[in-house]
Design a protein around this motif. Structure first.
Motif, PDB file in Angstrom:
ATOM      1  N   GLU A 205      27.544  34.916  21.029  1.00 17.78           N
ATOM      2  CA  GLU A 205      26.506  35.474  20.145  1.00 17.78           C
ATOM      3  C   GLU A 205      25.230  34.649  20.163  1.00 17.78           C
ATOM      4  N   ALA A 206      25.367  33.326  20.255  1.00 19.34           N
ATOM      5  CA  ALA A 206      24.170  32.482  20.153  1.00 19.34           C
ATOM      6  C   ALA A 206      23.648  32.027  21.512  1.00 19.34           C
ATOM      7  N   GLY A 207      24.347  32.399  22.599  1.00 17.77           N
ATOM      8  CA  GLY A 207      23.844  32.078  23.943  1.00 17.77           C
ATOM      9  C   GLY A 207      23.969  30.616  24.322  1.00 17.77           C
ATOM     10  N   ASP A 208      24.922  29.907  23.736  1.00 18.86           N
ATOM     11  CA  ASP A 208      25.121  28.506  24.094  1.00 18.86           C
ATOM     12  C   ASP A 208      25.545  28.414  25.568  1.00 18.86           C
ATOM     13  N   PRO A 209      24.818  27.649  26.401  1.00 24.06           N
ATOM     14  CA  PRO A 209      25.192  27.562  27.821  1.00 24.06           C
ATOM     15  C   PRO A 209      26.374  26.627  28.087  1.00 24.06           C
ATOM     16  N   TYR A 210      26.989  26.115  27.008  1.00 19.98           N
ATOM     17  CA  TYR A 210      28.005  25.068  27.121  1.00 19.98           C
ATOM     18  C   TYR A 210      29.163  25.442  28.058  1.00 19.98           C
ATOM     19  N   GLN A 211      29.752  26.632  27.856  1.00 18.84           N
ATOM     20  CA  GLN A 211      30.930  26.985  28.656  1.00 18.84           C
ATOM     21  C   GLN A 211      30.592  27.050  30.148  1.00 18.84           C
ATOM     22  N   GLU A 212      29.426  27.636  30.439  1.00 18.84           N
ATOM     23  CA  GLU A 212      29.017  27.763  31.835  1.00 18.84           C
ATOM     24  C   GLU A 212      28.816  26.376  32.451  1.00 18.84           C
ATOM     25  N   GLU A 213      28.194  25.479  31.684  1.00 23.33           N
ATOM     26  CA  GLU A 213      27.936  24.134  32.200  1.00 23.33           C
ATOM     27  C   GLU A 213      29.244  23.362  32.385  1.00 23.33           C
ATOM     28  N   ILE A 214      30.188  23.569  31.457  1.00 26.65           N
ATOM     29  CA  ILE A 214      31.494  22.903  31.588  1.00 26.65           C
ATOM     30  C   ILE A 214      32.202  23.393  32.853  1.00 26.65           C
ATOM     31  N   GLU A 215      32.163  24.709  33.082  1.00 22.93           N
ATOM     32  CA  GLU A 215      32.866  25.262  34.257  1.00 22.93           C
ATOM     33  C   GLU A 215      32.237  24.744  35.545  1.00 22.93           C
TER      34      GLU A 215
END
Ligand SMILES: C=CC1=C(C)c2cc3[nH]c(cc4nc(cc5[nH]c(cc1n2)c(C)c5CCC(=O)O)C(CCC(=O)O)=C4C)c(C)c3C=C
Ligand code: FE2
Length: 387
Positions: A205-215
């Motif tokens: 919902e908030a567009g946090d890029p965290y998951q993409e960066e972790i992957e």
């Protein structure tokens, strides 16, 4: 380089058991950590959750020696970075600014103002960007800058994240390779990346890029490591009743045990220092889960701390940032547009009138339920482990 300062941002942790409660209060008072429809609810809820969580949290800190090592390690990283930059001919002052405990970001800013810098490099000690970590610190800096004309005149560069830097990836691969090579059959070990979790809504919902960066970070480390081991990525440290990024570390460990994996090498990847979530949660809680599930050999790769390759890479990063065009403050603490996505919009609730009404009703209901839970000691938050 002229008079350059580097501001290292980190979360902070309680130095002793008496600090746990006020530290938790500061953490839960942050709207980037607990998002509520109304700001007036934030402090009462932070008070309530911190009061009720203190004992459990203190027991965990007790198990790792009575406090967090985060401050000591971050100071060591700061001094090592300063020394490396000095060897390269740069007189740079490195400041530590913690978000929720000493030394607070506000103190670091007061000190660097006294030092009359020409340029400041703002460097979060989180490899990947999340709204809840680097984002929260940037919001605080934004507030401080907006209130202070002296800060507004200072040239600065913001480094939003650096998970893909070859120096960092090499340092991580080096630590993993060392751990693997201590085993009798290194190729048979399953590499288990355990990232800090965030609520799923942050990403969706908030567009946090965290998951993409972790992957991407995990893939980068495996490519750099260049070994044939199988690997898994999972998310740890879930707090509260909502859904967080999946798979959860505990579930993934049990699944691997069912598949017959006998040796796990666990790699913490969201932070660069040892702290409660490596020393207590992984080394004690997840180790026990693994053993009970039948995994015979459970090993953990140490955090980077002051690994020389890592500190050299931070020094490169500072040199590059110093050469990059400076930013002048325009009300928002953002990095140059090209570098990385940084959500500028606050995550607002109640965008429509009817949603506002429902948010209000739900907030009141929730508040009353929480008061009842506080008084009786029973309720959903105790059940799911938040309190
Ligand atoms: C409640 C929500 C939380 C979110 C979201 C969250 C994100 C997040 N946190 C880190 C790194 C650290 N967290 C630390 C402590 C800590 N974090 C939470 C909650 C959330 N974190 C709590 C309640 C606590 C206190 C400890 C406890 O009671 O369990 C720390 C400090 C650890 C120490 O040594 O003291 C770090 C570091 C990341 C990287 C992250 C999202 C990406
Ligand atoms: Fe956390």
């Amino acid at each position: 380089m002229g008079r350059v300062g580097v501001l290292l941002l980190n979360l902070g942790g309680p130095d002793k058991l008496e600090d746990v409660r006020p530290f938790l209060y500061n953490l839960f008072s942050d709207p980037e950590i607990i998002r509520l429809p109304f700001s007036w609810l934030q402090k009462p809820l932070a008070w309530m959750i911190s009061s009720l969580r203190t004992q459990k949290s203190q027991e965990n800190y007790q198990q790792i020696g009575g406090g967090s090592p985060l401050r000591r390690i971050t100071e060591e990283q700061a001094r090592a970075l300063e020394a490396t930059l000095k060897q390269r001919g740069h007189e740079t002052q490195v400041y530590v600014g913690m978000r929720y405990w000493n030394p607070f970001t506000e103190e670091a800013i007061a000190q660097l103002k006294r030092d009359q810098l020409e340029k400041l490099v703002i460097l979060p000690l989180y490899p990947q960007f999340s709204i809840s970590t680097s984002g929260s610190s940037f919001r605080l800096l934004e507030k401080l800058w907006n209130e202070d004309e002296q800060l507004q005149k200072l040239d600065y560069t913001v480094i939003p994240s650096w998970y893909d830097r070859p120096g960092y990836l090499n340092a991580m691969a080096d630590l993993i390779a060392r751990e693997l090579d201590r085993l009798p059959n290194p190729d048979d070990a399953h590499i288990f990346f355990s990232a800090h979790g965030v609520p799923r809504s942050y990403v969706e919902e908030a567009g946090d890029p965290y998951q993409e960066e972790i992957e991407k970070c995990t893939e980068g480390i495996m490519q750099t490591l260049n070994r044939s081991n199988q690997y898994t990525l999972a998310y740890q440290s879930r707090v509260g009743p909502v859904e967080w990024l999946q798979p959860y570390t505990e579930d993934a460990i049990e699944n691997l045990a069912e598949e017959g994996v006998g040796t796990l090498v666990v790699v913490p990847i969201s932070f660069v220092s040892e702290h409660i979530e490596t020393l207590q949660e992984i080394d004690m809680e997840y180790r026990e889960i693994a053993q009970e599930a039948g995994i015979e050999h459970f090993h953990r790769v140490p955090a980077l701390n002051t690994h020389p390759m890592f500190i050299e890479d931070l020094a490169d990063l500072v040199e590059e940032a110093t050469k990059a065009p400076s930013l002048s403050f325009d009300g928002v603490m953002h990095p140059p547009k090209k570098t990385k996505f940084y959500p500028q919009e606050r995550w607002e609730w109640g965008l429509t009138a009817s949603a506002e009404t429902w948010n209000g009703r739900l907030a009141m209901l929730g508040f009353l339920a929480l008061m009842a839970e506080l008084i009786t000691g029973y309720g959903p938050l105790h059940f799911v482990g938040l309190l």
